[in-house]
Design a protein around this motif. Structure first.
Motif, PDB file in Angstrom:
ATOM      1  N   GLU A 106       0.863  -1.199   0.000  1.00 21.84           N
ATOM      2  CA  GLU A 106       0.000   0.000   0.000  1.00 21.84           C
ATOM      3  C   GLU A 106       0.892   1.239   0.000  1.00 21.84           C
ATOM      4  O   GLU A 106       1.791   1.352   0.839  1.00 21.84           O
ATOM      5  N   ALA A 164      -1.489   2.536   5.081  1.00 18.52           N
ATOM      6  CA  ALA A 164      -0.539   1.463   5.381  1.00 18.52           C
ATOM      7  C   ALA A 164      -0.279   1.378   6.882  1.00 18.52           C
ATOM      8  O   ALA A 164      -0.252   0.284   7.464  1.00 18.52           O
ATOM      9  N   ASP A 220      -2.817  -3.415  -2.728  1.00 18.15           N
ATOM     10  CA  ASP A 220      -3.526  -2.269  -3.284  1.00 18.15           C
ATOM     11  C   ASP A 220      -3.480  -2.324  -4.806  1.00 18.15           C
ATOM     12  O   ASP A 220      -2.449  -2.674  -5.397  1.00 18.15           O
TER      13      ASP A 220
END
Length: 228
Positions: free
Chosen positions: A11, A17, A55
């Motif tokens: 991420e 994160a 992600d």
């Protein structure tokens, strides 16, 4: 002898994160963060995580590219994280081999719940899987009895049984069923699924084992064992 599951968080938004890392640690997991798509696969080979939170919008290789490369050599459980709400992105993630996805903005508690459920599923069933795949004879047996399957039905059910809980789109199942690029519609999959359900119910009543996932495709699940 057991270890705390290792979670790799791919991420690039620092706040997200850090939040995921905090909640993974609270849940008892060992978490690491990577913020560039190009670094995800090398870190997986080095770290050997138990699950990847991936992600879609990563710099460098995006999440779907990472997933495509990963699935060529690994069945590592993957949960996609995406801010794109269009159905095509969800389908692409699942078709490429993601096990689940969560849309942003999300509750970190929901992500922890999804991680916990996927790790439980990936570590093996709590009860015996009655389905046995005999690749040498291309048969699938239940309690020692072989299902009367056509070659196409065998390939379809083999794929679903081998990955309980994973959602497969119709297009992906069609690719697995027919590798000669013939001109067939994805609704052919629905016909095969109906036949499979009928044959399964004839041999092992109490299903369904093959579930429809609205707007996405199909997944195979074992029924919960009856409580004593």
């Amino acid at each position: 002898m057991s270890h705390s599951p290792r979670i790799l968080i791919a991420e690039d938004e620092p706040k997200i994160a850090a939040l995921l890392d905090e909640y993974m640690q609270r849940a008892g997991y060992l978490a690491s963060i990577v913020d560039e798509g190009d670094r995800v696969l090398p870190i997986i080979k080095e770290m050997h995580p138990d699950l990847l939170l991936l992600d879609v919008m990563l710099p460098g290789m995006d999440g779907l590219q990472v997933l495509r490369e990963l699935r060529r050599e690994s069945e590592l459980p993957v949960i996609m994280l995406t801010a794109r709400v269009e159905e095509i992105d969800r389908l692409l993630g699942l078709e490429f081999g993601a096990d689940d996805y969560v849309c942003k903005p999300f509750s970190p508690r929901e992500v922890v719940a999804r991680v916990r459920a996927l790790l439980r599923r990936s570590s093996g069933p709590v009860f015996a899987n009655p389905f046995v795949i005999d690749e040498s004879t291309q048969r699938i047996l239940i309690g020692g009895k072989a299902l009367p399957l056509t070659p196409t039905e065998y390939r379809l059910l083999q794929t679903l049984v081998a990955h309980p809980g994973r959602v497969y789109s119709r297009d992906r199942l069609l690719d697995l069923m027919h590798d000669d690029m013939r001109d067939v519609t994805d609704r052919v999959v629905d016909s095969h699924i109906r036949n499979l359900r009928r044959k399964l119910d004839d041999l092992v009543p109490g299903g369904p084992y093959v579930h429809s996932v609205y707007g996405a495709g199909y997944r195979f699940e074992l029924p919960e064992p009856a409580s004593a």
